[in-house]
Scaffold this motif. Structure first.
Motif: not given
Length: 415
Positions: A282-296
């Motif tokens: 779950a953390g990996g999925q959230a991290g991927g989405r956030l990186a695409d939206r807020a910046g890696a």
């Protein structure tokens, strides 16, 4: 909109560009299954060590060398495999690596002595070094720029699922059919996967290496990629963050079961590891989405900071099982949000050598993992498990500081 499609605002005066095909759900599923099988091969060895020791008449302590041999082979081979993949057809390299991986697993199942078994794990480590980073590079160069980290997180969840599904399943199979059966099934699976990988990436030029192939699929395509001007020093600092992250994560994970056994809570090990694995996915999925939206870059920094805080929390509440459960969920969610964001950062920053950088990144992961195992044992023996967690949290701090000096933390442009 597909970032590679033509549309308003795109210049048409630069001449023909390589066409980057869309990334279908079928390709993502194929990549996920590949990571799951390779990850299962890595994680399944640990629960099989007692059976292997009894079968080959060696001391159980010696069988740990099987994991060390695989890890060291991966660390050494991964950068070379990545460079080879960037310079040649990635699909062919991946298919060849899967065939070699399959042969290594057959040899593992048939090995008549511990020495030969050790050699087969070295070969498996070399083959695995050419699979994971190449899979990541193939999917990342086809993914839309606005969803690259999310796609990497989905594919990477195959490895995490192997941790809490594949490895336990292999252990159950070993009890009923012998430890060799697990490697035979893995060999068959990876051999079958080599066939579609040889063909499904063929349309377009994304599967081949080089700056031109990568340019059509990264933010800012059509201008020289920023990674093209970045040197080896910056690349080393970029992946050093992963090594520090891995030490922090796996100092906690590697000795969790040992600490619970020593504390008289052996019955809690299995379900706590399952909870940890689910939170990691779950953390990996959230991290991927956030990186695409807020910046890696922003996500890697926040994830490392939260990871350090929650690792201290795990140490403080370790004696209380339910509080420990909550702390482990928070820790795994924060920790594994880092990895897809880190992968996206590397692909965006070094697009012309994406596979090579992802290979170095995976090598750094195994370096941190190995150091956590080597350092953690003496620390736990001398001072106890909570003290190891404080050390892990402290190591996350310089990793966080390194992310503070990264460029490109803002949200990538939508193409």
């Amino acid at each position: 909109m597909d970032p590679t499609s033509s549309g308003p605002g795109r210049s048409t005066t630069r001449g023909p560009e390589p066409v980057t095909p869309r990334l279908s759900a079928g390709l993502v599923a194929l990549a996920w299954v590949t990571q799951f099988l390779v990850g299962t091969d890595l994680f399944v060895v640990a629960p099989l060590l007692p059976d292997i020791a009894a079968s080959l008449h060696v001391a159980p302590a010696r069988t740990g060398l099987l994991i060390t041999a695989f890890s060291l082979a991966y660390v050494v081979a991964s950068p070379f495999a990545g460079r080879l993949s960037d310079r040649h057809d990635r699909a062919r390299i991946l298919s060849a690596a899967l065939v070699l991986f399959s042969l290594a697993n057959v040899a593992t199942a048939l090995a008549p002595s511990f020495g030969l078994l050790l050699a087969t794990r070295v070969v498996a480590g070399v083959a695995a070094a050419a699979t994971g980073p190449t899979v990541y590079a193939l999917v990342s160069t086809r993914a839309q720029a606005t969803a690259r980290a999310q796609v990497l997180a989905v594919v990477g969840s195959g490895l995490l699922t192997a941790l809490w599904v594949g490895a336990p399943a292999g252990a159950v199979l070993s009890r009923h059919a012998g430890w060799q059966a697990a490697f035979v099934i893995l060999a068959a699976g990876t051999c079958v996967l080599a066939v579609p990988h040889a063909f499904v990436w063929r349309s377009g030029r994304t599967a081949t290496a080089g700056p031109t192939a990568a340019a059509g699929s990264v933010p800012g395509a059509g201008t020289p990629a920023p990674g093209g001007q970045r040197g080896g020093g910056e690349a080393a600092f970029a992946v050093a963050v992963t090594a520090l992250w891995a030490f922090s994560v796996y100092s906690l994970y590697t000795y969790l079961a040992v600490a619970l056994h020593a504390d008289g809570r052996a019955a809690d090990v299995a379900w706590l590891l399952v909870v940890y694995g689910i939170a990691a996915v779950a953390g990996g999925q959230a991290g991927g989405r956030l990186a695409d939206r807020a910046g890696a870059v922003r996500v890697t920094g926040v994830a490392l900071a939260l990871m350090a805080v929650t690792e201290v929390a795990v140490a403080l509440v370790f004696p209380a099982t339910w509080a420990l459960t909550v702390a482990l969920v928070l820790f795994a969610s924060a920790a594994y949000a880092f990895f897809p964001a880190q992968q996206r950062h590397l692909v965006d920053t070094f697009p012309e050598r994406a596979t090579g950088m992802l290979s170095w990144n995976n090598s750094a992961l195994f370096v941190g993992l190995s150091l956590a195992g080597a350092v953690g044992g003496p620390v736990v023996h001398s001072w106890g498990y909570p003290q190891l967690l404080y050390l892990g949290a402290a190591v996350a701090v310089p990793a966080w500081l390194l992310t503070r000096h990264r460029a490109g933390g803002r949200r990538p442009p939508v193409r």
